[in-house]
Design a protein around this motif. Structure first.
Motif, short mmCIF file in Angstrom:
data_model
loop_
_atom_site.label_atom_id
_atom_site.label_comp_id
_atom_site.label_asym_id
_atom_site.label_seq_id
_atom_site.Cartn_x
_atom_site.Cartn_y
_atom_site.Cartn_z
N THR A 62 56.30 -2.91 -24.72
CA THR A 62 56.28 -3.87 -25.83
C THR A 62 55.40 -3.34 -26.97
OG1 THR A 62 56.55 -5.61 -24.19
CG2 THR A 62 55.90 -6.30 -26.40
N ALA A 63 54.27 -2.75 -26.61
CA ALA A 63 53.38 -2.19 -27.64
C ALA A 63 54.09 -1.09 -28.43
CB ALA A 63 52.11 -1.66 -26.99
N HIS A 64 54.85 -0.25 -27.73
CA HIS A 64 55.58 0.83 -28.42
C HIS A 64 56.63 0.26 -29.37
CE1 HIS A 64 54.40 3.37 -24.74
NE2 HIS A 64 53.59 3.67 -25.73
N ALA A 65 57.29 -0.82 -28.93
CA ALA A 65 58.32 -1.43 -29.79
C ALA A 65 57.66 -2.10 -31.01
CB ALA A 65 59.13 -2.45 -28.99
N LEU A 66 56.47 -2.64 -30.83
CA LEU A 66 55.79 -3.31 -31.96
C LEU A 66 55.19 -2.30 -32.95
CD1 LEU A 66 53.83 -6.16 -30.10
CD2 LEU A 66 55.67 -6.48 -31.78
N SER A 67 54.74 -1.17 -32.44
CA SER A 67 53.95 -0.24 -33.25
C SER A 67 54.53 0.07 -34.64
CB SER A 67 53.71 1.04 -32.45
OG SER A 67 53.32 2.08 -33.28
N PRO A 68 55.84 0.40 -34.77
CA PRO A 68 56.34 0.74 -36.11
C PRO A 68 56.38 -0.45 -37.07
CG PRO A 68 57.89 1.40 -34.37
CD PRO A 68 56.85 0.54 -33.73
N GLN A 69 56.22 -1.68 -36.51
CA GLN A 69 56.41 -2.87 -37.34
C GLN A 69 55.12 -3.60 -37.68
OE1 GLN A 69 59.93 -5.20 -36.30
NE2 GLN A 69 60.19 -3.89 -34.52
N VAL A 70 54.00 -3.24 -37.04
CA VAL A 70 52.75 -3.97 -37.27
C VAL A 70 51.69 -3.02 -37.83
CG1 VAL A 70 53.21 -5.64 -35.42
CG2 VAL A 70 51.92 -3.55 -34.90
N GLY A 71 50.58 -3.61 -38.31
CA GLY A 71 49.49 -2.78 -38.83
C GLY A 71 48.81 -2.01 -37.72
N LYS A 72 48.61 -2.73 -36.59
CA LYS A 72 47.85 -2.14 -35.48
C LYS A 72 48.25 -2.88 -34.20
CE LYS A 72 42.88 -1.44 -34.59
NZ LYS A 72 42.81 -0.02 -34.38
N VAL A 73 48.31 -2.16 -33.10
CA VAL A 73 48.59 -2.84 -31.82
C VAL A 73 47.68 -2.26 -30.73
CG1 VAL A 73 50.61 -1.34 -31.30
CG2 VAL A 73 50.34 -3.52 -30.12
N VAL A 74 47.13 -3.18 -29.94
CA VAL A 74 46.31 -2.79 -28.79
C VAL A 74 47.05 -3.23 -27.53
CG1 VAL A 74 44.09 -3.07 -27.60
CG2 VAL A 74 44.19 -3.20 -30.10
N GLY A 75 47.18 -2.34 -26.56
CA GLY A 75 47.76 -2.68 -25.27
C GLY A 75 46.63 -2.80 -24.25
N LEU A 76 46.61 -3.92 -23.52
CA LEU A 76 45.55 -4.19 -22.55
C LEU A 76 46.17 -4.27 -21.16
CD1 LEU A 76 42.47 -5.23 -22.60
CD2 LEU A 76 43.47 -7.52 -22.38
N ASP A 77 45.54 -3.69 -20.16
CA ASP A 77 46.09 -3.77 -18.80
C ASP A 77 44.98 -3.48 -17.79
OD1 ASP A 77 49.22 -3.70 -17.71
OD2 ASP A 77 47.77 -2.86 -16.27
N LEU A 78 45.16 -4.01 -16.58
CA LEU A 78 44.20 -3.76 -15.49
C LEU A 78 44.31 -2.34 -14.95
CD1 LEU A 78 44.82 -6.83 -13.15
CD2 LEU A 78 42.77 -6.38 -14.51
N ALA A 79 45.52 -1.75 -15.02
CA ALA A 79 45.80 -0.53 -14.26
C ALA A 79 45.77 0.70 -15.15
CB ALA A 79 47.17 -0.65 -13.57
N GLU A 80 44.74 1.51 -14.96
CA GLU A 80 44.57 2.73 -15.76
C GLU A 80 45.77 3.67 -15.59
OE1 GLU A 80 42.34 3.62 -18.11
OE2 GLU A 80 43.47 5.50 -18.23
N GLY A 81 46.36 3.69 -14.38
CA GLY A 81 47.51 4.57 -14.12
C GLY A 81 48.70 4.21 -15.00
N MET A 82 48.89 2.93 -15.28
CA MET A 82 49.99 2.48 -16.17
C MET A 82 49.62 2.87 -17.61
SD MET A 82 52.29 0.80 -14.25
CE MET A 82 53.15 -0.59 -14.95
N LEU A 83 48.36 2.66 -17.99
CA LEU A 83 47.94 2.94 -19.37
C LEU A 83 48.06 4.43 -19.71
CD1 LEU A 83 44.81 0.59 -19.57
CD2 LEU A 83 47.04 0.25 -20.67
N ALA A 84 47.88 5.29 -18.72
CA ALA A 84 47.98 6.74 -18.99
C ALA A 84 49.39 7.06 -19.51
CB ALA A 84 47.68 7.53 -17.72
#
Ligand SMILES: C[S@@+](CC[C@H](N)C(=O)[O-])C[C@H]1O[C@@H](n2cnc3c(N)ncnc32)[C@H](O)[C@@H]1O
Length: 262
Positions: A62-84
Protein backbone atom coordinates in the motif's frame (compact mmCIF):
# COMPACT_ATOMS: atom_id res chain seq x y z
CA UNK A 1 1.86 7.85 22.94
CA UNK A 2 1.64 4.77 25.17
CA UNK A 3 4.68 2.77 26.20
CA UNK A 4 5.81 0.04 23.76
CA UNK A 5 6.79 -2.90 25.96
CA UNK A 6 3.42 -4.60 26.61
CA UNK A 7 2.23 -4.76 23.05
CA UNK A 8 5.68 -5.85 21.86
CA UNK A 9 5.39 -9.01 23.97
CA UNK A 10 1.76 -9.66 23.08
CA UNK A 11 2.47 -9.27 19.37
CA UNK A 12 5.32 -11.77 19.18
CA UNK A 13 3.15 -14.33 17.26
CA UNK A 14 2.68 -11.86 14.38
CA UNK A 15 6.33 -10.85 14.38
CA UNK A 16 7.56 -14.47 14.29
CA UNK A 17 5.05 -15.63 11.69
CA UNK A 18 5.69 -12.73 9.29
CA UNK A 19 9.46 -12.72 9.70
CA UNK A 20 9.44 -16.44 8.84
CA UNK A 21 7.19 -16.00 5.79
CA UNK A 22 8.36 -12.58 4.53
CA UNK A 23 9.74 -13.83 1.21
CA UNK A 24 6.41 -15.50 0.32
CA UNK A 25 4.43 -12.37 1.22
CA UNK A 26 6.77 -10.20 -0.89
CA UNK A 27 5.97 -12.42 -3.90
CA UNK A 28 2.25 -12.92 -3.17
CA UNK A 29 0.03 -11.68 -6.02
CA UNK A 30 -2.95 -11.60 -3.62
CA UNK A 31 -1.09 -8.98 -1.60
CA UNK A 32 0.74 -7.14 -4.40
CA UNK A 33 -2.19 -6.75 -6.78
CA UNK A 34 -5.32 -8.05 -5.02
CA UNK A 35 -8.52 -6.15 -5.88
CA UNK A 36 -8.86 -4.39 -2.50
CA UNK A 37 -5.88 -2.17 -3.37
CA UNK A 38 -7.45 -0.02 -6.15
CA UNK A 39 -10.61 0.38 -4.04
CA UNK A 40 -8.56 1.48 -1.03
CA UNK A 41 -6.68 4.00 -3.20
CA UNK A 42 -9.94 5.38 -4.62
CA UNK A 43 -11.38 5.80 -1.10
CA UNK A 44 -8.14 7.40 0.14
CA UNK A 45 -8.07 9.93 -2.75
CA UNK A 46 -4.39 10.76 -2.07
CA UNK A 47 -2.94 14.17 -2.99
CA UNK A 48 0.61 15.60 -3.06
CA UNK A 49 -0.26 17.52 0.14
CA UNK A 50 -0.78 14.29 2.08
CA UNK A 51 1.54 12.98 4.75
CA UNK A 52 0.50 9.32 4.91
CA UNK A 53 1.04 6.47 7.35
CA UNK A 54 0.48 2.85 6.28
CA UNK A 55 0.01 0.73 9.40
CA UNK A 56 1.05 -2.95 9.28
CA UNK A 57 2.55 -2.20 5.89
CA UNK A 58 4.16 -5.65 5.60
CA UNK A 59 6.24 -5.72 2.42
CA UNK A 60 4.91 -2.23 1.66
CA UNK A 61 2.31 -2.84 -1.06
CA UNK A 62 0.00 0.00 0.00
CA UNK A 63 2.85 2.38 0.82
CA UNK A 64 4.41 1.75 -2.61
CA UNK A 65 1.08 2.44 -4.32
CA UNK A 66 0.63 5.68 -2.33
CA UNK A 67 4.19 6.96 -2.77
CA UNK A 68 3.84 8.54 -6.27
CA UNK A 69 0.63 10.30 -5.19
CA UNK A 70 1.46 11.75 -1.75
CA UNK A 71 4.06 14.13 -0.32
CA UNK A 72 5.46 11.53 2.05
CA UNK A 73 4.56 8.04 3.25
CA UNK A 74 5.76 6.08 6.26
CA UNK A 75 5.20 2.31 6.48
CA UNK A 76 5.00 0.89 10.02
CA UNK A 77 5.16 -2.81 10.91
CA UNK A 78 6.14 -5.16 13.73
CA UNK A 79 8.20 -7.46 11.49
CA UNK A 80 11.63 -6.24 10.39
CA UNK A 81 11.82 -9.13 7.89
CA UNK A 82 8.76 -7.76 6.03
CA UNK A 83 10.10 -4.18 6.17
CA UNK A 84 13.41 -5.24 4.57
CA UNK A 85 11.46 -6.22 1.41
CA UNK A 86 9.49 -2.94 1.54
CA UNK A 87 12.69 -0.85 1.73
CA UNK A 88 14.35 -2.77 -1.09
CA UNK A 89 11.35 -2.30 -3.40
CA UNK A 90 11.14 1.43 -2.61
CA UNK A 91 14.84 1.76 -3.37
CA UNK A 92 14.52 -0.21 -6.63
CA UNK A 93 11.59 2.02 -7.68
CA UNK A 94 13.33 5.28 -6.67
CA UNK A 95 10.62 6.10 -4.09
CA UNK A 96 12.60 8.57 -2.01
CA UNK A 97 9.50 9.88 -0.17
CA UNK A 98 8.76 6.42 1.33
CA UNK A 99 10.32 5.27 4.61
CA UNK A 100 9.72 2.19 6.74
CA UNK A 101 10.04 1.65 10.48
CA UNK A 102 9.31 -0.92 13.16
CA UNK A 103 6.35 -0.16 15.41
CA UNK A 104 3.00 -1.35 16.67
CA UNK A 105 -0.46 -0.44 15.40
CA UNK A 106 -1.61 -0.24 19.01
CA UNK A 107 1.16 2.20 20.05
CA UNK A 108 1.92 4.32 16.99
CA UNK A 109 5.28 6.01 17.56
CA UNK A 110 4.30 9.48 16.31
CA UNK A 111 2.98 12.62 18.00
CA UNK A 112 -0.65 13.74 17.74
CA UNK A 113 -1.85 15.14 14.40
CA UNK A 114 1.21 13.96 12.42
CA UNK A 115 -0.67 12.65 9.34
CA UNK A 116 -3.49 13.57 6.96
CA UNK A 117 -4.05 9.98 5.77
CA UNK A 118 -3.72 6.64 7.58
CA UNK A 119 -4.22 3.30 5.81
CA UNK A 120 -4.12 -0.34 6.87
CA UNK A 121 -4.72 -3.22 4.46
CA UNK A 122 -5.13 -6.96 5.07
CA UNK A 123 -3.83 -6.57 8.62
CA UNK A 124 -6.31 -5.45 11.34
CA UNK A 125 -7.55 -9.05 11.79
CA UNK A 126 -4.13 -9.63 13.41
CA UNK A 127 -4.42 -6.76 15.89
CA UNK A 128 -5.04 -7.90 19.45
CA UNK A 129 -6.66 -4.58 20.37
CA UNK A 130 -8.50 -3.07 17.41
CA UNK A 131 -9.95 -0.40 19.73
CA UNK A 132 -6.42 0.78 20.60
CA UNK A 133 -5.41 0.88 16.94
CA UNK A 134 -8.48 2.97 16.08
CA UNK A 135 -7.78 5.33 18.99
CA UNK A 136 -4.15 5.64 17.89
CA UNK A 137 -5.09 6.27 14.24
CA UNK A 138 -7.53 8.96 15.40
CA UNK A 139 -4.84 10.55 17.58
CA UNK A 140 -2.13 10.72 14.87
CA UNK A 141 -4.54 12.10 12.25
CA UNK A 142 -5.03 15.82 11.82
CA UNK A 143 -8.61 17.11 11.95
CA UNK A 144 -10.12 16.53 8.49
CA UNK A 145 -7.89 13.47 7.96
CA UNK A 146 -9.08 10.04 6.92
CA UNK A 147 -8.40 6.43 7.85
CA UNK A 148 -8.91 3.91 5.04
CA UNK A 149 -8.97 0.22 5.92
CA UNK A 150 -9.18 -2.93 3.81
CA UNK A 151 -9.64 -6.09 5.84
CA UNK A 152 -11.41 -9.44 5.81
CA UNK A 153 -14.75 -9.59 7.61
CA UNK A 154 -17.17 -12.31 8.71
CA UNK A 155 -20.78 -12.25 7.49
CA UNK A 156 -22.19 -13.24 10.94
CA UNK A 157 -20.90 -13.73 14.52
CA UNK A 158 -21.37 -17.52 14.13
CA UNK A 159 -19.16 -17.62 11.02
CA UNK A 160 -16.67 -15.36 12.84
CA UNK A 161 -16.28 -17.97 15.63
CA UNK A 162 -15.77 -20.82 13.17
CA UNK A 163 -13.55 -18.79 10.83
CA UNK A 164 -11.27 -17.57 13.63
CA UNK A 165 -10.50 -21.20 14.55
CA UNK A 166 -9.92 -22.08 10.88
CA UNK A 167 -7.66 -19.09 10.27
CA UNK A 168 -5.71 -19.51 13.52
CA UNK A 169 -4.97 -23.18 12.74
CA UNK A 170 -3.38 -22.00 9.52
CA UNK A 171 -1.68 -18.85 10.89
CA UNK A 172 -1.31 -18.51 14.68
CA UNK A 173 -1.01 -14.73 14.35
CA UNK A 174 -4.61 -14.41 13.14
CA UNK A 175 -6.70 -12.81 15.92
CA UNK A 176 -10.27 -12.17 14.73
CA UNK A 177 -12.21 -11.12 11.65
CA UNK A 178 -15.20 -9.12 12.83
CA UNK A 179 -18.55 -8.37 11.23
CA UNK A 180 -19.16 -4.99 9.54
CA UNK A 181 -21.53 -4.11 12.42
CA UNK A 182 -18.80 -4.72 15.03
CA UNK A 183 -16.39 -2.57 13.00
CA UNK A 184 -18.97 0.21 12.84
CA UNK A 185 -19.40 0.23 16.62
CA UNK A 186 -15.67 0.31 17.30
CA UNK A 187 -14.94 2.99 14.67
CA UNK A 188 -17.66 5.25 16.00
CA UNK A 189 -16.55 4.70 19.61
CA UNK A 190 -13.07 5.89 18.57
CA UNK A 191 -14.60 9.14 17.25
CA UNK A 192 -14.60 8.43 13.51
CA UNK A 193 -17.39 9.20 11.06
CA UNK A 194 -18.10 6.13 8.89
CA UNK A 195 -18.53 7.63 5.42
CA UNK A 196 -18.58 4.73 2.96
CA UNK A 197 -17.72 1.06 2.68
CA UNK A 198 -17.90 -1.74 0.16
CA UNK A 199 -17.17 -5.47 0.13
CA UNK A 200 -14.59 -6.82 -2.32
CA UNK A 201 -14.80 -10.60 -2.96
CA UNK A 202 -11.68 -12.79 -2.73
CA UNK A 203 -11.30 -16.48 -3.64
CA UNK A 204 -8.41 -18.13 -1.79
CA UNK A 205 -7.24 -21.39 -3.32
CA UNK A 206 -6.74 -23.94 -0.51
CA UNK A 207 -3.44 -25.33 -1.88
CA UNK A 208 -1.99 -21.81 -2.31
CA UNK A 209 -3.36 -20.56 1.00
CA UNK A 210 -1.84 -23.39 3.06
CA UNK A 211 1.50 -23.28 1.19
CA UNK A 212 1.70 -19.50 1.74
CA UNK A 213 1.71 -20.12 5.49
CA UNK A 214 4.08 -23.07 5.38
CA UNK A 215 1.38 -25.44 6.77
CA UNK A 216 2.57 -28.97 7.54
CA UNK A 217 0.60 -31.93 6.06
CA UNK A 218 -0.84 -32.47 9.58
CA UNK A 219 -2.16 -28.89 9.70
CA UNK A 220 -3.64 -29.26 6.21
CA UNK A 221 -5.51 -32.37 7.44
CA UNK A 222 -6.76 -30.55 10.56
CA UNK A 223 -8.03 -27.68 8.38
CA UNK A 224 -9.84 -30.14 6.11
CA UNK A 225 -11.37 -31.93 9.11
CA UNK A 226 -12.54 -28.58 10.60
CA UNK A 227 -14.26 -27.76 7.30
CA UNK A 228 -15.66 -31.24 6.64
CA UNK A 229 -17.33 -31.29 10.08
CA UNK A 230 -19.73 -28.48 9.07
CA UNK A 231 -23.16 -29.11 7.56
CA UNK A 232 -23.60 -28.14 3.89
CA UNK A 233 -25.49 -24.99 4.90
CA UNK A 234 -22.71 -24.00 7.33
CA UNK A 235 -20.05 -24.65 4.68
CA UNK A 236 -21.91 -22.34 2.33
CA UNK A 237 -22.26 -19.64 5.00
CA UNK A 238 -18.51 -19.90 5.69
CA UNK A 239 -17.77 -19.48 1.97
CA UNK A 240 -16.16 -22.91 1.54
CA UNK A 241 -15.86 -24.26 -2.00
CA UNK A 242 -15.78 -28.02 -2.63
CA UNK A 243 -14.87 -29.77 -5.89
CA UNK A 244 -15.05 -33.55 -6.37
CA UNK A 245 -15.90 -33.89 -2.67
CA UNK A 246 -12.73 -32.04 -1.57
CA UNK A 247 -12.22 -28.60 -0.11
CA UNK A 248 -10.59 -26.52 -2.91
CA UNK A 249 -10.93 -22.89 -1.77
CA UNK A 250 -12.71 -20.45 0.47
CA UNK A 251 -14.35 -17.16 -0.44
CA UNK A 252 -14.20 -14.16 1.81
CA UNK A 253 -15.22 -10.54 1.67
CA UNK A 254 -12.66 -7.80 2.08
CA UNK A 255 -14.32 -4.72 3.57
CA UNK A 256 -12.90 -1.43 2.37
CA UNK A 257 -14.02 1.54 4.49
CA UNK A 258 -13.29 5.26 4.65
CA UNK A 259 -13.47 6.80 8.14
CA UNK A 260 -13.08 10.52 8.75
CA UNK A 261 -11.86 12.59 11.68
CA UNK A 262 -14.05 15.66 11.41
C1 LIG B 1 -0.71 -9.70 5.51
S1 LIG B 1 0.59 -8.73 6.10
C2 LIG B 1 0.57 -7.13 5.40
C3 LIG B 1 -0.22 -6.77 4.26
C4 LIG B 1 0.13 -5.42 3.69
N1 LIG B 1 -0.49 -4.34 4.42
C5 LIG B 1 -0.28 -5.44 2.23
O1 LIG B 1 -1.13 -4.63 1.83
O2 LIG B 1 0.25 -6.28 1.49
C6 LIG B 1 0.07 -8.28 7.74
C7 LIG B 1 1.14 -7.47 8.46
O3 LIG B 1 0.61 -7.01 9.70
C8 LIG B 1 1.70 -6.88 10.60
N2 LIG B 1 1.15 -6.73 11.94
C9 LIG B 1 0.37 -7.62 12.61
N3 LIG B 1 0.03 -7.11 13.80
C10 LIG B 1 0.58 -5.87 13.88
C11 LIG B 1 0.57 -4.84 14.86
N4 LIG B 1 -0.09 -4.98 16.01
N5 LIG B 1 1.24 -3.70 14.60
C12 LIG B 1 1.93 -3.53 13.44
N6 LIG B 1 1.98 -4.48 12.48
C13 LIG B 1 1.31 -5.63 12.70
C14 LIG B 1 2.51 -8.13 10.35
O4 LIG B 1 3.82 -8.03 10.83
C15 LIG B 1 2.41 -8.24 8.82
O5 LIG B 1 3.51 -7.65 8.19
Amino acid sequence: MPNNTNSDNANSASREYFNANARKYAASEVHRHGPSLPVLLAYAAPTPQDRALDVATGTGNTAHALSPQVGKVVGLDLAEGMLAHARQRAQDDGQTNASFMVGSAEEIPFPDASFTLVTSRHAPHHFLHLDRFLAEAFRVLKGGGRLVIADQISPTPAVQLWMDKYQTMRDPSHHTQRTVEAWQELAQAAGFVWTQHTLVPYRLDFAWWTAQSGCTPETVERLRAHADALSEAEQQAAGLEYGGGELVAHHEQMMVVRLEKR
